[in-house]
Scaffold this motif. Structure first.
Motif, mmCIF file in Angstrom:
data_model
loop_
_atom_site.group_PDB
_atom_site.id
_atom_site.type_symbol
_atom_site.label_atom_id
_atom_site.label_comp_id
_atom_site.label_asym_id
_atom_site.label_seq_id
_atom_site.Cartn_x
_atom_site.Cartn_y
_atom_site.Cartn_z
ATOM 1 N N GLY A 57 0.744 -1.320 -0.101
ATOM 2 C CA GLY A 57 0.164 0.037 0.114
ATOM 3 C C GLY A 57 0.752 1.196 0.063
ATOM 4 O O GLY A 57 0.369 2.271 0.159
ATOM 5 N N GLU A 58 2.213 1.205 -0.099
ATOM 6 C CA GLU A 58 2.974 2.470 -0.439
ATOM 7 C C GLU A 58 2.448 2.952 -1.644
ATOM 8 O O GLU A 58 2.493 2.366 -2.509
ATOM 9 C CB GLU A 58 4.455 2.009 -0.099
ATOM 10 C CG GLU A 58 4.771 1.492 1.289
ATOM 11 C CD GLU A 58 6.205 1.315 1.205
ATOM 12 O OE1 GLU A 58 7.017 1.070 0.235
ATOM 13 O OE2 GLU A 58 6.841 1.244 2.505
ATOM 14 N N ILE A 59 2.585 4.273 -1.506
ATOM 15 C CA ILE A 59 2.108 5.247 -2.701
ATOM 16 C C ILE A 59 3.087 6.449 -2.794
ATOM 17 O O ILE A 59 3.529 7.028 -1.608
ATOM 18 C CB ILE A 59 0.572 5.640 -2.619
ATOM 19 C CG1 ILE A 59 0.311 6.310 -3.878
ATOM 20 C CG2 ILE A 59 0.358 6.385 -1.396
ATOM 21 C CD1 ILE A 59 -1.170 6.548 -3.907
ATOM 22 N N ALA A 60 3.536 6.772 -4.028
ATOM 23 C CA ALA A 60 4.223 8.168 -4.027
ATOM 24 C C ALA A 60 3.666 8.738 -5.265
ATOM 25 O O ALA A 60 3.472 8.158 -6.371
ATOM 26 C CB ALA A 60 5.559 7.633 -4.222
ATOM 27 N N ALA A 61 3.834 10.255 -5.335
ATOM 28 C CA ALA A 61 3.290 11.062 -6.610
ATOM 29 C C ALA A 61 4.315 11.883 -6.770
ATOM 30 O O ALA A 61 4.864 12.446 -5.831
ATOM 31 C CB ALA A 61 1.869 11.117 -6.193
ATOM 32 N N LEU A 62 4.279 12.331 -7.854
ATOM 33 C CA LEU A 62 5.324 13.582 -8.334
ATOM 34 C C LEU A 62 4.626 14.377 -9.334
ATOM 35 O O LEU A 62 3.863 13.821 -10.476
ATOM 36 C CB LEU A 62 6.625 13.057 -8.959
ATOM 37 C CG LEU A 62 7.386 14.265 -9.711
ATOM 38 C CD1 LEU A 62 8.683 14.576 -8.755
ATOM 39 C CD2 LEU A 62 8.203 13.858 -10.972
ATOM 40 N N ALA A 63 4.229 15.608 -9.111
ATOM 41 C CA ALA A 63 3.546 16.725 -10.072
ATOM 42 C C ALA A 63 4.681 17.871 -10.312
ATOM 43 O O ALA A 63 5.153 18.373 -9.350
ATOM 44 C CB ALA A 63 2.650 17.233 -9.624
ATOM 45 N N LEU A 64 5.044 18.079 -11.526
ATOM 46 C CA LEU A 64 5.891 19.229 -12.167
ATOM 47 C C LEU A 64 5.002 20.475 -11.825
ATOM 48 O O LEU A 64 3.915 20.541 -12.639
ATOM 49 C CB LEU A 64 6.532 18.942 -13.270
ATOM 50 C CG LEU A 64 7.555 17.843 -13.306
ATOM 51 C CD1 LEU A 64 8.037 17.567 -14.767
ATOM 52 C CD2 LEU A 64 8.751 17.847 -12.439
#
Length: 179
Positions: A57-64
Motif C-alpha cells: 500500500g505504499e504510494i508516491a506521486a510527483l507533479a511538476l
C-alpha cells in the motif's frame, strides 16, 4: 568489502523487482483557489506520475509545477513566477501509505481508504491525511480524492493586492488510473 556491497545491492535490486507495482504518468491533479464573485483561479496538470506498491500500500506521486495549465496565460505566469516559484521549487511530491490496503479486496465499486504521508512543495513538507476512493477498472486501479491544502503550510505568499481574490484554502482533486 566490494563483493559484500555488490551482493547487498543485487539483493536489494531483486527485492525491489519482486514487489508488485502499478504506475501512471498521466494522472490528473486539479486545484482551485477561487473566491466567489471574482475570476476563477483554477489549473490542471495531466502528466502527474504516481506509483503504488500493491504488496504493502505504499504510494508516491510527483507533479511538476510547470505542468499546471490555467485558462488565462497571465495567471499561469504569476503562479510559476510569484507563487510557487517553480524555477526554484520545480516539483511537488507525496510519499505515504494507504491504510489497510489489500489489493485482493478491491472491487469494481469505489471503496474509501485513508492515505497518510508527507506532501512536499515549495521547499516545505507537511504530514497530511486524506480520504481516497479506490476501485478496479478494466485498465487498472482508479484512485480519486478531493482534499484541501493551506498555502500558509507551504510558505506560499499571496500578495495583499490579490488576497481577496485568491483563497489560501486550495481545493485539490486528483484522478489517477494506474496500470
Amino acid at each position: 568489502m566490494k563483493k559484500i556491497s555488490l551482493y547487498l545491492a543485487l539483493l536489494i535490486g531483486i527485492a525491489g523487482f519482486s514487489q508488485s507495482k502499478l504506475i501512471t504518468k498521466t494522472g490528473k491533479i486539479t486545484f482551485e483557489a477561487s473566491v466567489p464573485a471574482f475570476e476563477e483561479v483554477k489549473a490542471k496538470n495531466e502528466s502527474v506520475t504516481c506509483v503504488i506498491n500493491t504488496d504493502n500500500g505504499e504510494i508516491a506521486a510527483l507533479a511538476l509545477m510547470k505542468g499546471f495549465r490555467f485558462k488565462i496565460a497571465l495567471m499561469e505566469e504569476h503562479f510559476n513566477e510569484n507563487y510557487v516559484e517553480s524555477d526554484t521549487y520545480p516539483k511537488a511530491t507525496f510519499k505515504g501509505k494507504i491504510e489497510n490496503f489489500d489489493i485482493s479486496k478491491i472491487g469494481v465499486t469505489l471503496k474509501e481508504f485513508t492515505i497518510k504521508g508527507k506532501l512536499e512543495m515549495h521547499g516545505k513538507s507537511k504530514e497530511i491525511s486524506i480520504i481516497a476512493k479506490i476501485k478496479k477498472t478494466e485498465s487498472g486501479l482508479e484512485i480519486d480524492s478531493n482534499f484541501f491544502v493551506n498555502t500558509d503550510d507551504f510558505d506560499i505568499d499571496i500578495p495583499s493586492v490579490v488576497s481577496k481574490k485568491v483563497s489560501k484554502k486550495v481545493n485539490v482533486t486528483l484522478d489517477f488510473i494506474l496500470k
